[in-house]
Design a protein around this motif. Structure first.
Motif, mmCIF file in Angstrom:
data_model
loop_
_atom_site.group_PDB
_atom_site.id
_atom_site.type_symbol
_atom_site.label_atom_id
_atom_site.label_comp_id
_atom_site.label_asym_id
_atom_site.label_seq_id
_atom_site.Cartn_x
_atom_site.Cartn_y
_atom_site.Cartn_z
ATOM 1 N N GLU A 68 -2.487 -6.315 2.712
ATOM 2 C CA GLU A 68 -3.687 -5.634 1.940
ATOM 3 C C GLU A 68 -3.399 -4.439 1.034
ATOM 4 O OE1 GLU A 68 -6.592 -6.873 1.390
ATOM 5 O OE2 GLU A 68 -6.373 -8.685 3.063
ATOM 6 N N ARG A 69 -3.775 -4.354 -0.200
ATOM 7 C CA ARG A 69 -3.363 -3.078 -0.913
ATOM 8 C C ARG A 69 -4.684 -2.854 -1.917
ATOM 9 N NH1 ARG A 69 -0.111 -2.968 2.541
ATOM 10 N NH2 ARG A 69 2.096 -2.405 2.421
ATOM 11 N N VAL A 70 -4.955 -1.739 -2.523
ATOM 12 C CA VAL A 70 -5.780 -1.534 -3.266
ATOM 13 C C VAL A 70 -5.136 -1.912 -4.727
ATOM 14 C CG1 VAL A 70 -7.037 0.420 -4.530
ATOM 15 C CG2 VAL A 70 -6.415 0.716 -2.203
ATOM 16 N N PRO A 71 -5.946 -2.656 -5.554
ATOM 17 C CA PRO A 71 -5.661 -3.125 -6.884
ATOM 18 C C PRO A 71 -5.143 -2.055 -7.587
ATOM 19 C CG PRO A 71 -7.776 -4.272 -6.195
ATOM 20 C CD PRO A 71 -7.335 -2.998 -5.189
ATOM 21 N N ALA A 72 -4.118 -2.356 -8.480
ATOM 22 C CA ALA A 72 -3.453 -1.178 -9.441
ATOM 23 C C ALA A 72 -4.488 -0.645 -10.357
ATOM 24 C CB ALA A 72 -2.334 -1.791 -10.232
ATOM 25 N N ALA A 73 -5.413 -1.322 -10.815
ATOM 26 C CA ALA A 73 -6.366 -0.637 -11.681
ATOM 27 C C ALA A 73 -7.270 0.427 -10.827
ATOM 28 C CB ALA A 73 -7.665 -1.869 -12.006
ATOM 29 N N GLU A 74 -7.228 0.328 -9.764
ATOM 30 C CA GLU A 74 -8.237 1.435 -8.953
ATOM 31 C C GLU A 74 -6.823 2.197 -8.118
ATOM 32 O OE1 GLU A 74 -9.428 -1.960 -8.702
ATOM 33 O OE2 GLU A 74 -10.987 -1.166 -9.977
ATOM 34 N N ALA A 75 -5.727 2.229 -8.412
ATOM 35 C CA ALA A 75 -4.578 3.305 -8.259
ATOM 36 C C ALA A 75 -4.259 3.861 -9.071
ATOM 37 C CB ALA A 75 -3.735 2.250 -7.487
ATOM 38 N N ASP A 76 -4.910 4.252 -10.045
ATOM 39 C CA ASP A 76 -4.435 5.129 -11.414
ATOM 40 C C ASP A 76 -4.519 6.625 -11.050
ATOM 41 O OD1 ASP A 76 -3.626 6.334 -13.585
ATOM 42 O OD2 ASP A 76 -5.246 5.292 -14.954
ATOM 43 N N ALA A 77 -3.391 7.149 -10.955
ATOM 44 C CA ALA A 77 -3.374 8.596 -10.503
ATOM 45 C C ALA A 77 -3.791 9.615 -11.511
ATOM 46 C CB ALA A 77 -1.873 9.216 -10.338
ATOM 47 N N ARG A 78 -4.504 9.158 -12.623
ATOM 48 C CA ARG A 78 -5.224 10.003 -13.614
ATOM 49 C C ARG A 78 -6.443 10.282 -13.398
ATOM 50 N NH1 ARG A 78 -3.501 6.860 -18.965
ATOM 51 N NH2 ARG A 78 -3.983 5.238 -17.394
ATOM 52 N N LEU A 96 -0.627 2.677 3.733
ATOM 53 C CA LEU A 96 -0.525 1.103 4.200
ATOM 54 C C LEU A 96 0.754 0.861 3.899
ATOM 55 C CD1 LEU A 96 -3.533 -0.571 2.545
ATOM 56 C CD2 LEU A 96 -3.133 0.212 4.933
ATOM 57 N N ASP A 97 1.545 1.272 3.199
ATOM 58 C CA ASP A 97 3.295 1.125 3.020
ATOM 59 C C ASP A 97 3.695 1.564 4.477
ATOM 60 O OD1 ASP A 97 2.828 -0.438 0.729
ATOM 61 O OD2 ASP A 97 3.559 1.627 -0.419
ATOM 62 N N HIS A 98 3.232 2.844 4.576
ATOM 63 C CA HIS A 98 3.898 3.514 5.849
ATOM 64 C C HIS A 98 3.666 2.937 7.202
ATOM 65 C CE1 HIS A 98 5.598 6.473 3.442
ATOM 66 N NE2 HIS A 98 4.592 7.062 3.329
ATOM 67 N N VAL A 99 2.293 2.588 7.237
ATOM 68 C CA VAL A 99 1.822 1.785 8.523
ATOM 69 C C VAL A 99 2.558 0.283 8.521
ATOM 70 C CG1 VAL A 99 -0.166 0.590 9.301
ATOM 71 C CG2 VAL A 99 -0.412 3.056 8.496
ATOM 72 N N HIS A 100 2.743 -0.250 7.443
ATOM 73 C CA HIS A 100 3.345 -1.763 7.366
ATOM 74 C C HIS A 100 4.857 -1.496 8.079
ATOM 75 C CE1 HIS A 100 4.303 -5.772 6.461
ATOM 76 N NE2 HIS A 100 5.369 -5.396 5.551
ATOM 77 N N GLU A 101 5.537 -0.392 7.785
ATOM 78 C CA GLU A 101 6.956 -0.283 8.014
ATOM 79 C C GLU A 101 6.848 0.002 9.670
ATOM 80 O OE1 GLU A 101 8.407 2.615 5.323
ATOM 81 O OE2 GLU A 101 8.486 1.580 3.695
ATOM 82 N N ALA A 102 6.074 0.934 9.857
ATOM 83 C CA ALA A 102 5.995 1.181 11.205
ATOM 84 C C ALA A 102 5.670 0.105 12.363
ATOM 85 C CB ALA A 102 5.115 2.521 11.606
#
Length: 523
Positions: free
Chosen positions: A237-247, A261-267
């Motif tokens: 599960e990830r947030v869609p790219a449209a809602e992950a715009d750092a601007r 979530l990436d860190h949790v998945h790796e752990a």
């Protein structure tokens, strides 16, 4: 707004005070009011001369006509000069409807009149005020300023005294009050409509602005519902790219959540790999240890039973080797079973008579612990469950062994089977022993959990019995729980009574040594 309207009414009231515009005044251009005969109102005679209709002389003091026979003044129907003047004031052109006026005549009597709308041509446009209304109007201060006055039966008025002509004139405030009330209602309605429109527009704008944040929250909710505590976790599960715009602020939140979530998945992946290696090691070690342990037990027993003479110390040592090898074999088998259950090895499901399993397990426990009082509480009919008979037997054996091991002789242990609904079966093992310490109760189903802090082997416990109970019950789709207090400890196993999806149908229960035992029994 109300003050402005009142000021306009006061100005109109002062403008109506035109000196000399009334009957009997000596100013040029004065004349009788419209619709009234010269010299008086439409129905009265003014002055001190003779009555033009009757020829009678009027009383010079009162304005009443004198009786020719007696010479006395006879009452007339008018109030004289004062009444005619007041009628003219309220009924002259330009005065508002229901205007009122009052003044004192030559005889000192105060008369009042109100402007009315005539119903027919030629009718008077004024009507006399009552005594109470006249007194209330005449009570207005004679200071030349406009005052508010309430006339009984007529309502609120704004009135002012004309000090030059000695009369008071009042205009009704009904129109002003009606206008103010209408304006208040209009303002309230417009304000309410504006607030509603603003609220709807604001809610729509906020809803559109928060829509990306709701998607981020939806992603976090789906992640929170995943079983992350054990097993192999697929955290995609990830947030869609449209809602992950750092601007944008919401995009920064979405991007931060994706990184987390990436860190949790790796752990979790690293944890799963470590657990898999541990399980595999335990399974492999347990499997490999079974053969040498069996060899040790066999050779020790062979040596002890051999024809060669051995001393008592050697015979005792060989007996200890056999007992420790047997204990090690049981521990290895328990570890191997737990490793297989953790790995999700399928069980051998079949329809099993749970009542018969309980009877056999209690019989074995009675043989091993004759110092305890063993009781059975079973339903009259067989209770069939869908599961692995061998593993369910092990669950019962472990629970009864736990009650026998951790309670003193003389303790009553009761095995109870209940049917709760068409798809729920409950097995309860209850004892009257000292109970489980409160500090140990939350960890009683953990591996290698024992009440003896010294980890003594005297009781023969490895600390894996209850862990195996929980693992087997969970593998059957059930749950196990414990309640304990001094004098009463109950382990309750909940099992599904009907076959689950994908499981084979019920089969004929296997015969047991005590298949006909169904009633409540004490052994």
């Amino acid at each position: 707004m109300g003050a402005n309207l009142q000021s306009q009414l006061d100005a109109q009231l002062r403008g109506a005070l035109v000196p000399g515009r009334m009957v009997g005044h000596e100013s040029p251009g004065s004349g009788p009011p419209t619709g009234a005969p010269a010299g008086g109102t439409g129905d009265t005679t003014t002055g001190t001369g003779a009555d033009p209709g009757t020829g009678k002389a009027a009383d010079p003091g009162t304005g009443k006509a004198a009786d020719p026979g007696t010479g006395k003044a006879t009452p007339g129907t008018s109030t004289g000069r004062s009444a005619g003047r007041i009628d003219f004031v309220v009924s002259r052109p330009g005065q508002p409807l229901h205007a009122v006026a009052a003044g004192a005549g030559a005889d000192g009597r105060v008369a009042g009149a109100q402007a009315v709308r005539p119903e027919r041509q030629g009718e008077a446009r004024s009507a006399a005020l009552t005594a109470a209304q006249t007194r209330a109007l005449a009570a207005v201060p004679k200071d030349g300023r406009v005052h508010s006055v309430a006339l009984p039966g007529l309502g609120d008025y704004r009135a002012v005294w004309d000090r030059e002509n000695d009369f008071v004139l009042g205009f009704p405030t009904t129109a002003v009050d009606s206008t103010v009330n209408t304006l208040v209602v209009v303002v309230i309605c417009v304000t309410a409509a504006g607030l509603v429109a603003a609220g709807i527009a604001g809610a729509a704008i906020v809803g559109v602005a928060l829509r990306p944040l709701r998607r981020v929250a939806s992603t976090a909710t789906r992640v929170s519902e995943l079983p992350l505590h054990s097993g192999e976790v697929a955290l995609h599960e990830r947030v869609p790219a449209a809602e992950a715009d750092a601007r944008t602020e919401v995009g920064q939140v979405g991007a931060a959540l994706n990184r987390m979530l990436d860190h949790v998945h790796e752990a979790l992946s690293a944890r799963q790999e470590s657990e898999t290696r541990v399980r595999q090691f335990v399974a492999d070690a347990s499997h490999e240890l079974r053969t040498p342990l069996a060899s040790i037990r066999g050779y020790a027993e062979l040596t002890r039973r051999g024809r060669e003479d051995v001393g008592p110390d050697t015979r005792h040592s060989l007996g200890r080797i056999e007992s420790e090898a047997a204990r090690m074999t049981g521990l290895v088998q328990d570890l191997l079973l737990l490793a297989r259950l953790d790995a999700g090895r399928p069980l051998s499901y079949e329809s099993t008579d749970l009542s018969a399993l309980v009877v056999d397990a209690v019989g074995d426990a009675h043989a091993a612990g004759q110092g305890h009082c063993w009781r059975l509480e079973l339903p009259q009919e067989p209770v069939a469950v869908h599961g692995d008979a061998e593993r369910l037997q092990q669950v019962l054996v472990n629970l009864l062994a736990n009650a026998r091991t951790h309670t003193p002789p003389g303790t009553t242990v009761t095995a109870r089977v209940e049917v709760r609904g068409p798809d729920a079966v409950v097995v309860a093992i209850e004892d009257t022993g000292p109970g489980i310490p409160s500090a140990l109760l939350p960890h009683v189903f953990e591996r290698f959990a024992r009440g003896d802090a010294s980890r003594s082997r005297n009781a023969g416990s490895t600390g894996l019995g209850l862990a195996i109970v929980q693992a087997v019950v969970v593998a059957h789709g059930g749950r196990v729980e414990v309640r304990s207090r001094p004098g009463r400890t109950v382990f309750t196993v909940h099992l599904p009574g009907a076959p689950g999806p994908g499981m084979p149908g019920p089969a004929t229960p296997a015969p047991t040594s005590q298949a006909e035992h169904r009633a409540t029994t004490q052994v």
